[in-house]
Write a protein that holds these residues in place. Structure first.
Motif, PDB file in Angstrom:
ATOM      1  N   LEU A 121       0.826  -1.204   0.000  1.00  0.00           N
ATOM      2  CA  LEU A 121       0.000   0.000   0.000  1.00  0.00           C
ATOM      3  C   LEU A 121       0.864   1.259   0.000  1.00  0.00           C
ATOM      4  O   LEU A 121       0.525   2.247  -0.658  1.00  0.00           O
ATOM      5  N   LEU A 122       1.979   1.205   0.705  1.00  0.00           N
ATOM      6  CA  LEU A 122       2.894   2.348   0.696  1.00  0.00           C
ATOM      7  C   LEU A 122       3.467   2.577  -0.704  1.00  0.00           C
ATOM      8  O   LEU A 122       3.540   3.713  -1.182  1.00  0.00           O
ATOM      9  N   VAL A 123       3.868   1.492  -1.351  1.00  0.00           N
ATOM     10  CA  VAL A 123       4.421   1.610  -2.706  1.00  0.00           C
ATOM     11  C   VAL A 123       3.366   2.160  -3.662  1.00  0.00           C
ATOM     12  O   VAL A 123       3.648   3.028  -4.502  1.00  0.00           O
ATOM     13  N   GLU A 124       2.142   1.671  -3.536  1.00  0.00           N
ATOM     14  CA  GLU A 124       1.058   2.167  -4.390  1.00  0.00           C
ATOM     15  C   GLU A 124       0.756   3.635  -4.127  1.00  0.00           C
ATOM     16  O   GLU A 124       0.218   4.330  -5.000  1.00  0.00           O
ATOM     17  N   SER A 125       1.124   4.118  -2.935  1.00  0.00           N
ATOM     18  CA  SER A 125       0.917   5.529  -2.594  1.00  0.00           C
ATOM     19  C   SER A 125       2.094   6.403  -3.003  1.00  0.00           C
ATOM     20  O   SER A 125       2.099   7.611  -2.730  1.00  0.00           O
ATOM     21  N   GLY A 126       3.106   5.790  -3.625  1.00  0.00           N
ATOM     22  CA  GLY A 126       4.239   6.560  -4.124  1.00  0.00           C
ATOM     23  C   GLY A 126       5.555   6.325  -3.423  1.00  0.00           C
ATOM     24  O   GLY A 126       6.572   6.933  -3.776  1.00  0.00           O
ATOM     25  N   ALA A 127       5.579   5.463  -2.411  1.00  0.00           N
ATOM     26  CA  ALA A 127       6.819   5.197  -1.685  1.00  0.00           C
ATOM     27  C   ALA A 127       7.736   4.296  -2.503  1.00  0.00           C
ATOM     28  O   ALA A 127       7.277   3.465  -3.302  1.00  0.00           O
ATOM     29  N   SER A 128       9.025   4.444  -2.287  1.00  0.00           N
ATOM     30  CA  SER A 128       9.969   3.522  -2.902  1.00  0.00           C
ATOM     31  C   SER A 128       9.885   2.179  -2.184  1.00  0.00           C
ATOM     32  O   SER A 128       9.524   2.121  -1.002  1.00  0.00           O
ATOM     33  N   PRO A 129      10.212   1.081  -2.865  1.00  0.00           N
ATOM     34  CA  PRO A 129      10.208  -0.219  -2.184  1.00  0.00           C
ATOM     35  C   PRO A 129      11.141  -0.238  -0.981  1.00  0.00           C
ATOM     36  O   PRO A 129      10.838  -0.877   0.038  1.00  0.00           O
ATOM     37  N   GLU A 130      12.259   0.472  -1.079  1.00  0.00           N
ATOM     38  CA  GLU A 130      13.221   0.505   0.028  1.00  0.00           C
ATOM     39  C   GLU A 130      12.631   1.233   1.239  1.00  0.00           C
ATOM     40  O   GLU A 130      12.798   0.790   2.377  1.00  0.00           O
ATOM     41  N   TYR A 131      11.942   2.333   0.984  1.00  0.00           N
ATOM     42  CA  TYR A 131      11.301   3.068   2.080  1.00  0.00           C
ATOM     43  C   TYR A 131      10.251   2.192   2.747  1.00  0.00           C
ATOM     44  O   TYR A 131      10.187   2.106   3.980  1.00  0.00           O
ATOM     45  N   ALA A 132       9.417   1.555   1.944  1.00  0.00           N
ATOM     46  CA  ALA A 132       8.340   0.718   2.485  1.00  0.00           C
ATOM     47  C   ALA A 132       8.909  -0.422   3.318  1.00  0.00           C
ATOM     48  O   ALA A 132       8.419  -0.714   4.414  1.00  0.00           O
ATOM     49  N   ARG A 133       9.944  -1.066   2.803  1.00  0.00           N
ATOM     50  CA  ARG A 133      10.550  -2.175   3.542  1.00  0.00           C
ATOM     51  C   ARG A 133      11.149  -1.679   4.853  1.00  0.00           C
ATOM     52  O   ARG A 133      11.016  -2.332   5.897  1.00  0.00           O
ATOM     53  N   GLY A 134      11.785  -0.515   4.819  1.00  0.00           N
ATOM     54  CA  GLY A 134      12.386   0.033   6.035  1.00  0.00           C
ATOM     55  C   GLY A 134      11.358   0.355   7.102  1.00  0.00           C
ATOM     56  O   GLY A 134      11.601   0.152   8.288  1.00  0.00           O
ATOM     57  N   LEU A 135      10.182   0.840   6.682  1.00  0.00           N
ATOM     58  CA  LEU A 135       9.146   1.165   7.657  1.00  0.00           C
ATOM     59  C   LEU A 135       8.592  -0.109   8.301  1.00  0.00           C
ATOM     60  O   LEU A 135       8.363  -0.153   9.516  1.00  0.00           O
ATOM     61  N   VAL A 136       8.409  -1.138   7.492  1.00  0.00           N
ATOM     62  CA  VAL A 136       7.950  -2.422   8.044  1.00  0.00           C
ATOM     63  C   VAL A 136       8.991  -2.979   9.009  1.00  0.00           C
ATOM     64  O   VAL A 136       8.657  -3.488  10.088  1.00  0.00           O
ATOM     65  N   GLU A 137      10.263  -2.856   8.654  1.00  0.00           N
ATOM     66  CA  GLU A 137      11.330  -3.324   9.545  1.00  0.00           C
ATOM     67  C   GLU A 137      11.353  -2.536  10.845  1.00  0.00           C
ATOM     68  O   GLU A 137      11.654  -3.088  11.910  1.00  0.00           O
TER      69      GLU A 137
END
Length: 307
Positions: A239-255
């Protein structure tokens, strides 16, 4: 006393500036967007226009400064190297502080130093501490809990669906803190001249709460149904990626949420006083009431300096 304030329009900086508008302080701010400062503030402070991660501009802003409030602006959703983002600001800051011989620095960091293994933002803030420690200044790193203001980012789902979600089990307690308490702590350290050395200082609210418990608090204050629903990590990242986040940002937030679930932020003493109930009544409730009165319009949101 001359004080330089960074991130002056963020949740902490804008509160801090109001407290520094006193005759005994000479305040300077460094900002890329001076138009975001209120007219009242612009009339009372000296403004240096430019980015904090530009060493020469920061060095100029630090001329004659006795105390620096250091807060790295929150990274954008598109950031691909979150840890590197904080390290870049820190390298610029450390060099400028060293060249200007700034005596004292108060920073915004996060807890769990030495315990975090993943999560770019947490590791980036801890790396920031290490880099700034080489500047020669006396430093207090304020290691803050998760901001209560983050609930304001969930304003739309709370108002329209009575729900908020993160990729964290609802029963796990985590420390929370209000930005106003952080600003108070920053102020106390900035205006004192009687401290030396380098230390980390925890800034946690009066109690740890799980998101299930937080939902119950918000429901009581807002007088409307509110519940917490754990979001699957992969779904949250997507959902973050679909909202414009980079995959790296999204993964970092989940981590980051995975690290919080391990309790890395619960290792330090609590020092702040504002409860979630008090914060919700003074900060979140007016936003919810604004949404009620503006049915069909976009809800307001609160800027967040750090999670």
């Amino acid at each position: 006393m001359k004080i330089l304030v960074t991130a002056s329009t963020g949740n902490i900086g804008r509160r801090l500036l109001k407290e520094l508008m006193a005759p005994e302080f000479s305040v300077r701010v460094i900002t890329r967007q001076p138009e975001r400062l209120s007219q009242e503030i612009r009339e009372q402070v000296e403004v240096v226009v430019g980015p904090t991660d530009h060493t020469a501009t920061l060095r100029r802003a630090l001329e004659g400064v006795e105390a620096l409030f250091w807060c790295v602006p929150t990274e954008s959703l598109q950031e691909r190297n979150v840890q590197g983002y904080y390290e870049r600001f820190a390298r610029s800051g450390s060099q400028a502080i060293r060249e200007a011989r700034t005596p004292r620095v108060v920073t915004i960091s996060t807890g769990g130093k030495g315990l975090v293994r993943n999560a770019g933002r947490l590791l980036g803030l801890h790396a920031m501490e290490d880099i700034l420690n080489e500047s020669g200044a006396a430093i207090r790193h304020l290691r803050c809990a998760s901001f209560m203001e983050n609930f304001a980012q969930q304003l739309q789902p709370i108002c329209h669906h009575g729900i908020f979600s993160y990729p964290l089990p609802g029963h796990i307690p985590i420390p929370l803190v209000a930005a106003s308490d952080i600003a108070d702590s920053v102020l106390r350290w900035l205006v004192r001249r009687d401290w030396k050395g380098i230390e980390g200082v925890a800034v946690h609210g009066p109690e740890d709460l799980s998101y299930d418990q937080a939902a119950a608090v918000l429901e009581r204050v807002l007088e409307r149904p509110v519940r917490y629903k754990e979001a699957p990590a992969n779904q949250y990242a997507q959902l973050l990626v679909e909202s414009g986040a980079s995959p790296e940002y999204a993964r970092g937030l989940v981590e980051m949420f995975a690290e919080l679930a391990q309790g890395v932020n619960r290792t330090e003493p609590r020092t702040a006083t504002t409860t979630l109930s008090a914060w919700a009544e003074s900060e979140l409730l007016p936003l919810v009431e604004s949404v009620r009165s503006q049915s069909g319009r976009e809800a307001p949101s609160a800027p967040v300096c750090e999670s």
